[in-house]
Design an enzyme around this catalytic site. Sequence first.
Site, PDB file in Angstrom:
ATOM      1  N   CYS A 182      29.432  34.821  42.591  1.00 27.66           N
ATOM      2  CA  CYS A 182      29.779  33.882  41.529  1.00 27.66           C
ATOM      3  C   CYS A 182      29.090  34.248  40.213  1.00 27.66           C
ATOM      4  O   CYS A 182      29.747  34.347  39.177  1.00 27.66           O
ATOM      5  CB  CYS A 182      29.388  32.470  41.974  1.00 27.66           C
ATOM      6  N   CYS A 187      24.807  31.084  38.656  1.00 28.40           N
ATOM      7  CA  CYS A 187      23.381  30.733  38.727  1.00 28.40           C
ATOM      8  C   CYS A 187      22.557  32.019  38.772  1.00 28.40           C
ATOM      9  O   CYS A 187      22.096  32.445  39.831  1.00 28.40           O
ATOM     10  CB  CYS A 187      23.104  29.876  39.957  1.00 28.40           C
ATOM     11  N   CYS A 212      29.417  23.799  45.526  1.00 32.49           N
ATOM     12  CA  CYS A 212      28.598  24.287  44.424  1.00 32.49           C
ATOM     13  C   CYS A 212      27.388  23.379  44.290  1.00 32.49           C
ATOM     14  O   CYS A 212      27.532  22.174  44.119  1.00 32.49           O
ATOM     15  CB  CYS A 212      29.398  24.294  43.124  1.00 32.49           C
ATOM     16  N   GLN A 254      26.859  15.925  27.215  1.00 30.89           N
ATOM     17  CA  GLN A 254      25.836  16.754  27.873  1.00 30.89           C
ATOM     18  C   GLN A 254      26.041  16.715  29.383  1.00 30.89           C
ATOM     19  O   GLN A 254      26.288  15.645  29.946  1.00 30.89           O
ATOM     20  CB  GLN A 254      24.441  16.226  27.519  1.00 30.89           C
ATOM     21  N   TYR A 300      27.137  17.803  14.107  1.00 28.51           N
ATOM     22  CA  TYR A 300      27.620  18.193  15.445  1.00 28.51           C
ATOM     23  C   TYR A 300      27.301  17.055  16.425  1.00 28.51           C
ATOM     24  O   TYR A 300      26.605  17.229  17.422  1.00 28.51           O
ATOM     25  CB  TYR A 300      26.982  19.499  15.931  1.00 28.51           C
ATOM     26  N   GLU A 320      31.424  15.625  13.184  1.00 30.00           N
ATOM     27  CA  GLU A 320      31.877  16.312  14.400  1.00 30.00           C
ATOM     28  C   GLU A 320      33.315  16.790  14.204  1.00 30.00           C
ATOM     29  O   GLU A 320      34.124  16.097  13.588  1.00 30.00           O
ATOM     30  CB  GLU A 320      31.758  15.318  15.572  1.00 30.00           C
ATOM     31  N   CYS A 331      21.379  25.061  22.217  1.00 34.93           N
ATOM     32  CA  CYS A 331      21.585  25.573  23.578  1.00 34.93           C
ATOM     33  C   CYS A 331      21.574  27.097  23.569  1.00 34.93           C
ATOM     34  O   CYS A 331      21.920  27.717  24.569  1.00 34.93           O
ATOM     35  CB  CYS A 331      22.891  25.031  24.156  1.00 34.93           C
TER      36      CYS A 331
HETATM   37  N1  SAH Z   1      25.075  16.065  19.749  1.00 40.38           N
HETATM   38  C1  SAH Z   1      26.106  15.930  20.748  1.00 40.38           C
HETATM   39  C2  SAH Z   1      27.050  17.135  20.849  1.00 40.38           C
HETATM   40  C3  SAH Z   1      26.431  18.485  20.848  1.00 40.38           C
HETATM   41  S1  SAH Z   1      27.496  19.800  21.341  1.00 40.38           S
HETATM   42  C4  SAH Z   1      25.512  15.601  22.092  1.00 40.38           C
HETATM   43  O1  SAH Z   1      24.308  15.689  22.280  1.00 40.38           O
HETATM   44  O2  SAH Z   1      26.263  15.237  22.983  1.00 40.38           O
HETATM   45  C5  SAH Z   1      28.099  20.476  19.859  1.00 40.38           C
HETATM   46  C6  SAH Z   1      29.222  19.678  19.235  1.00 40.38           C
HETATM   47  O3  SAH Z   1      29.599  20.369  18.042  1.00 40.38           O
HETATM   48  C7  SAH Z   1      30.495  19.554  20.072  1.00 40.38           C
HETATM   49  O4  SAH Z   1      30.835  18.203  20.173  1.00 40.38           O
HETATM   50  C8  SAH Z   1      31.544  20.338  19.267  1.00 40.38           C
HETATM   51  O5  SAH Z   1      32.826  19.772  19.354  1.00 40.38           O
HETATM   52  C9  SAH Z   1      30.996  20.239  17.866  1.00 40.38           C
HETATM   53  N2  SAH Z   1      31.385  21.306  16.920  1.00 40.38           N
HETATM   54  C10 SAH Z   1      31.663  22.603  17.192  1.00 40.38           C
HETATM   55  N3  SAH Z   1      31.885  23.293  16.054  1.00 40.38           N
HETATM   56  C11 SAH Z   1      31.765  22.413  15.027  1.00 40.38           C
HETATM   57  C12 SAH Z   1      31.877  22.526  13.597  1.00 40.38           C
HETATM   58  N4  SAH Z   1      32.160  23.686  13.030  1.00 40.38           N
HETATM   59  N5  SAH Z   1      31.664  21.425  12.870  1.00 40.38           N
HETATM   60  C13 SAH Z   1      31.358  20.227  13.459  1.00 40.38           C
HETATM   61  N6  SAH Z   1      31.254  20.071  14.797  1.00 40.38           N
HETATM   62  C14 SAH Z   1      31.446  21.139  15.580  1.00 40.38           C
END
Ligand code: SAH
Length: 456
Positions: A80, A83, A162, A286, A315, A336, A411
Site C-alpha cells: 500500500c 503508512c 485499514c 481535518q 484558508y 476560503e 501540513c
Molecule cells: N482551516 C481549515 C481548513 C484548512 S485546509 C481547517 O482547519 O479545517 C486548507 C483549505 O484551503 C481548504 O479548505 C481548501 O479548500 C482551501 N484553499 C485551497 N486553496 C485556496 C486558495 N487559493 N484560496 C483560499 N482557500 C484555498
Amino acid sequence: MIPVKKNEEYIAEITAVSSDGNGICRIDGYTVFVPQTVTGDKVRILIVKANKGYGYGKLIEVITPSPDRTEPVCKSYKRCGGCQLMHMDYTYQLKVKADIIENAMRRIGGMKDFTVSDMVGAENPYRYRNKMIFPVGADKNGGIMCGFYAQRSHDIMPLDDCFAGVKFNAEIICAVKEYMLENNVSTYDENTHSGLVRRIFTRVSRKYGDIMVVISVNGRNIPNREALISKLREKSGKITGIILNINTKNTNLVLGDENITIWGCDTITDSLLGLDFKISPHSFYQINPAMTEKLYAKALEYANLGGNENVMDIYCGIGTISLCAAKMAKHVTGVEIVERAIEDARENAAANGINNADFYASSAEDIVPKLIESGEKPDVVILDPPRKGSDEKTLSAVVTAKPERIVYVSCNPATLARDVKFLHENGYILISACGFDMFPNTVHVETVCLMSRIEK
Ligand code: SAH
C-alpha cells in the site's frame, strides 16, 4: 563513478531517515534511499535506481533490526505504501517528524539553530481517520474489487482492514458490494471511462458517531436505489446520510461537482472545542479530530486573543478555527476558495450563535489584497493553507496590514519554511513552532508557528 550497480545486492547500515520517510545509507560515499527501513537497521538491499548523485534500493532482508524497528500491524503495509513509517516505533516516528520540520526550517527557511518547541504525539496512533476514500474496480475475473491503490499505481488492492480508519468501513464496503452484485451494477473502468461505481467515500463524526456514505458514480443515477439504502442501513443505524456523487468526467478527481442526497442528511455534524460543525461532502475537514483539538488549542494560544482583536483566518475551510477564535475576539474574517465550505461556515456560525464572523468565498490571492486595500486591519492573521502553501500575493498583502501576530498552521514543512522565510524578510520573526502528529504512521506532519511583528 557511481559505486553501485543497478540490480545488484549490497549490505548497508541505515544512518538516517529522509523527509519522505525513506531510510538513508551510504555505499562508498554514495547515497541510497531505502523505503521501509529505519536508522540503525543493517540491511541487504537491491539497487533499483542508480542516478548520478543518489540511488534507490529495495529492502530485501533486515539482517540486524534497529532498536527502533517494530512489526507493522497491517498486512498490506508493504504494497500500500500509505503508512510509510509503520515499521518504526511510535516514539521514533515522532523524532523523525520533528527532524523533518527542523531540517526544512533550517535548509529552506534559513532559520539557523531552529528547534521545535514541542512535538505532540497521538494517544492512539491507529483508527484515527474520520474520512476514507475507497476506489472500486473489477478484478481479473470480473468480480468487484474495492480497497486502495497500491503504491505509485492505479491498481486497486482489496481491503482487509485499514488501521488508519474506523473498523466499520469494511462493513460499508461489504454492503455496497452486495448491492452491486444483486443488482448487476457495474464497476467503473478508468481506462475505458465506462461502468458506473467509481468510489466509496465515508466520513464519521467522532463526537456523535454518525456516518456519511457517499457513492461516486459515472452517471446520474443508480439502479434500485432503495436496495442500496436498505443494505447500508441494515449494517448500521449510525448511517445518517447516503449521497450519490455525480462524477462523469474522465479525470482522477475524487468527487464530481454535484451531490444528490438519496437518503437522510446532506451533511454530517462533528464537534471541536465545544462547537458543532456541519460538514458537506466537498468541504475540507481535518481528518484526525482528536489531534485537531490539540492543534487548534495551540493555534489559539499563539493567537493570544483578549476580546478586542480583529482576526483574519485565511484558508478557513468550514470556519472551524474562525469560529473558535470568534468567541475570544472582536471580529473574525474567514476566507476560503470552496463555496460549499463557506456556506457551511456561515451556517455553522449561525447554529453556534456567533455573529461576529464574516466569510468570503474566493481565492486568498484574490480577496486578501482587496480586503486589506479596502481598509481591513487584522491584529492577528491565521493561515492554514493546503500542501502547496500560501503565495506571495496573499503574504505581501498580509504584511502590509501589519498584524501583530501571524499564526501559520501547515501540513507541509517545506512550503511552511518557504513562507516563513518570506515573512521573516518582511518584518516578522519566528517565535516558536510545535509539531502535531495528525497522521500517525505516515510521513506527514502538521506544524503550528507563531510569528511576531518586529517594530520598525
Ligand atoms: N482551516 C481549515 C481548513 C484548512 S485546509 C481547517 O482547519 O479545517 C486548507 C483549505 O484551503 C481548504 O479548505 C481548501 O479548500 C482551501 N484553499 C485551497 N486553496 C485556496 C486558495 N487559493 N484560496 C483560499 N482557500 C484555498
